[in-house]
Design a protein around this motif. Structure first.
Motif, PDB file in Angstrom:
ATOM      1  N   HIS A  76     -11.502  -2.966   1.148  1.00 33.15           N
ATOM      2  CA  HIS A  76     -12.819  -2.784   1.758  1.00 33.15           C
ATOM      3  C   HIS A  76     -13.748  -1.946   0.879  1.00 33.15           C
ATOM      4  CE1 HIS A  76     -11.925  -4.421   5.789  1.00 33.15           C
ATOM      5  NE2 HIS A  76     -10.730  -3.918   5.599  1.00 33.15           N
ATOM      6  N   HIS A  77     -13.267  -1.534  -0.271  1.00 35.11           N
ATOM      7  CA  HIS A  77     -14.071  -0.640  -1.095  1.00 35.11           C
ATOM      8  C   HIS A  77     -15.350  -1.338  -1.547  1.00 35.11           C
ATOM      9  CE1 HIS A  77     -10.984   2.405  -1.143  1.00 35.11           C
ATOM     10  NE2 HIS A  77     -10.087   1.481  -1.462  1.00 35.11           N
ATOM     11  N   GLY A  78     -16.457  -0.585  -1.503  1.00 39.47           N
ATOM     12  CA  GLY A  78     -17.734  -1.153  -1.904  1.00 39.47           C
ATOM     13  C   GLY A  78     -18.271  -2.145  -0.882  1.00 39.47           C
ATOM     14  N   GLU A  79     -18.002  -1.909   0.394  1.00 41.14           N
ATOM     15  CA  GLU A  79     -18.465  -2.795   1.454  1.00 41.14           C
ATOM     16  C   GLU A  79     -19.991  -2.849   1.452  1.00 41.14           C
ATOM     17  OE1 GLU A  79     -17.323  -5.422   3.765  1.00 41.14           O
ATOM     18  OE2 GLU A  79     -15.904  -3.863   4.326  1.00 41.14           O
TER      19      GLU A  79
ATOM     20  N   THR B  89     -21.120  -6.060  10.182  1.00 41.84           N
ATOM     21  CA  THR B  89     -20.140  -6.979  10.757  1.00 41.84           C
ATOM     22  C   THR B  89     -18.918  -6.239  11.261  1.00 41.84           C
ATOM     23  OG1 THR B  89     -20.867  -8.745   9.270  1.00 41.84           O
ATOM     24  CG2 THR B  89     -18.715  -8.999  10.290  1.00 41.84           C
ATOM     25  N   VAL B  90     -18.425  -5.306  10.442  1.00 38.51           N
ATOM     26  CA  VAL B  90     -17.266  -4.501  10.836  1.00 38.51           C
ATOM     27  C   VAL B  90     -17.558  -3.722  12.112  1.00 38.51           C
ATOM     28  CG1 VAL B  90     -15.898  -2.475  10.199  1.00 38.51           C
ATOM     29  CG2 VAL B  90     -16.208  -4.324   8.553  1.00 38.51           C
TER      30      VAL B  90
ATOM     31  N   SER C 244     -14.192  -7.628  11.920  1.00 36.76           N
ATOM     32  CA  SER C 244     -13.835  -6.259  11.535  1.00 36.76           C
ATOM     33  C   SER C 244     -12.831  -6.193  10.400  1.00 36.76           C
ATOM     34  CB  SER C 244     -13.264  -5.520  12.746  1.00 36.76           C
ATOM     35  OG  SER C 244     -12.015  -6.089  13.125  1.00 36.76           O
ATOM     36  N   SER C 245     -12.314  -7.352   9.980  1.00 38.26           N
ATOM     37  CA  SER C 245     -11.296  -7.422   8.920  1.00 38.26           C
ATOM     38  C   SER C 245     -10.020  -6.670   9.290  1.00 38.26           C
ATOM     39  CB  SER C 245     -11.853  -6.884   7.590  1.00 38.26           C
ATOM     40  OG  SER C 245     -12.978  -7.636   7.176  1.00 38.26           O
ATOM     41  N   GLY C 246      -9.752  -6.572  10.585  1.00 36.17           N
ATOM     42  CA  GLY C 246      -8.483  -6.005  11.033  1.00 36.17           C
ATOM     43  C   GLY C 246      -8.402  -4.499  11.005  1.00 36.17           C
ATOM     44  N   ILE C 247      -9.531  -3.806  10.952  1.00 39.01           N
ATOM     45  CA  ILE C 247      -9.501  -2.343  10.920  1.00 39.01           C
ATOM     46  C   ILE C 247      -8.861  -1.779  12.185  1.00 39.01           C
ATOM     47  CG2 ILE C 247     -10.973  -0.277  10.990  1.00 39.01           C
ATOM     48  CD1 ILE C 247     -12.801  -1.598   9.015  1.00 39.01           C
TER      49      ILE C 247
ATOM     50  N   GLN D 208      -8.966 -12.565  17.847  1.00 39.35           N
ATOM     51  CA  GLN D 208      -8.907 -13.142  16.506  1.00 39.35           C
ATOM     52  C   GLN D 208     -10.296 -13.213  15.887  1.00 39.35           C
ATOM     53  OE1 GLN D 208      -6.627 -16.856  17.285  1.00 39.35           O
ATOM     54  NE2 GLN D 208      -5.161 -16.024  15.823  1.00 39.35           N
ATOM     55  N   ILE D 209     -11.280 -13.580  16.694  1.00 41.53           N
ATOM     56  CA  ILE D 209     -12.662 -13.645  16.195  1.00 41.53           C
ATOM     57  C   ILE D 209     -13.163 -12.243  15.854  1.00 41.53           C
ATOM     58  CG2 ILE D 209     -15.040 -14.239  16.801  1.00 41.53           C
ATOM     59  CD1 ILE D 209     -13.911 -16.422  18.616  1.00 41.53           C
TER      60      ILE D 209
END
Length: 248
Positions: A92-95, A102-103, A81-84, A75-76
Motif C-alpha cells: 500500500h506504500h505510496g497510496e 477508496t480504502v 479497502s484492499s483487505g485492511i 468481498q466488495i
C-alpha cells in the motif's frame, strides 16, 4: 450506548496511534493478534449471533439470504479497502489520493454496519424462551477486530499522508461504528426502521463477520503449513468467546 461509544472510539484511536510509536512492529506477532481476533469473531458469530438471528422470530429463509448477501458484500468492501480490515498492510506504500478515498469508503461502510449490532440487543437478543442474551461478547469481538484494523489503516495512511491527515482519517474511521450504532437506534425509535430492517442489518453484518474471520484463518497459513502457536491462539480465543458468552 455512551460506554460503547467510548470503547469503540478510543480502541481505534489508541490502536491506530501505535503506528507512530511502534512503526517497526514484528509481523509474526501482529499475525497472531489477527488470528486471535479472527478466532474470537468467528466463535461469537457461531455461538451468539447466528443462534439469536434464527430464534428471534425472523424468517429463516430470508435471514439466510441476508447472511449470504452480507458475505458477498464484504468481498466488495474488501476490494475497496484492499483487505485492511483483516490486517493487510503491505503493498500500500505510496497510496494515491483516490486510493485513500477508496480504502476509507470500504472501511467506513464496514465499520458503520457492524456498529448496528450494538444498538438493538433487546430486539434480536431474545431467544424463543424469552431470554435476553448479553451483548458483551459481541462488543468484545468488535473491539478485538477494530484494534488491528485501525493499526493497519494508520500504517497504510502514514506511508503516503502526513501525520495530521493520518490522524484525521483515523478519527473518521473511529467514529464509523458509533455512528452506525446511534443512527440505527435513532431510525428505529422514530419508526423509520422496523424490526425486520434491524434483522436484515444483523444478517448483513453476520455474513461480513463470517467472511472476515475465515479469510484471516486462510491467510494466516497460505501454504497450509501447521503452526502450533496459531493453533493455540485460536483455541484460546475460542475459549474466551465461550467464557464471555456463557459465564460472564
Amino acid at each position: 450506548m455512551g460506554i460503547n461509544f467510548l470503547l469503540l472510539f478510543f480502541t481505534a484511536i489508541g490502536a491506530g496511534s501505535l503506528v507512530f510509536f511502534a512503526p517497526k512492529f514484528k509481523e509474526k506477532y501482529f499475525k497472531l493478534i489477527l488470528v486471535f481476533a479472527g478466532s474470537y469473531l468467528f466463535s461469537i458469530t457461531v455461538l451468539h449471533l447466528l443462534p439469536e438471528l434464527f430464534s428471534s422470530g425472523f424468517d429463516g429463509g430470508k435471514m439466510g439470504l441476508f447472511i449470504l448477501i452480507g458475505f458477498l458484500l464484504q468481498q466488495i468492501l474488501e476490494f475497496l479497502s484492499s483487505g485492511i480490515e483483516h490486517g493487510h498492510i503491505h503493498n500500500h506504500h505510496g497510496e494515491s489520493k483516490s486510493g485513500v478515498i477508496t480504502v476509507m469508503l470500504g472501511l467506513f461502510i464496514h465499520a458503520f454496519l457492524e456498529g448496528t449490532l450494538l444498538s438493538h440487543g433487546n430486539l434480536v437478543g431474545v431467544d424463543s424462551a424469552g431470554h435476553l442474551h448479553s451483548g458483551k461478547s459481541v462488543l468484545i469481538g468488535i473491539i478485538m477486530h477494530k484494534g488491528p484494523a485501525a493499526f493497519a489503516l494508520a500504517a497504510v495512511l502514514s506511508s503516503s499522508l502526513s501525520r495530521k491527515w493520518t490522524l484525521i482519517l483515523l478519527t473518521l474511521f473511529a467514529l464509523a461504528s458509533p455512528l452506525g450504532m446511534f443512527s440505527s437506534a435513532f431510525l428505529f425509535e422514530n419508526g423509520i426502521l422496523q424490526k425486520e430492517g434491524i434483522g436484515m442489518l444483523y444478517g448483513l453484518v453476520v455474513g461480513g463477520f463470517l467472511h472476515i474471520s475465515t479469510t484471516i484463518f486462510f491467510e494466516s497459513s497460505p501454504h497450509h503449513t501447521f503452526h502450533w502457536n496459531k493453533l493455540l491462539v485460536s483455541f484460546l480465543a475460542a475459549g474466551l468467546a465461550i467464557a464471555s458468552e456463557y459465564f460472564i
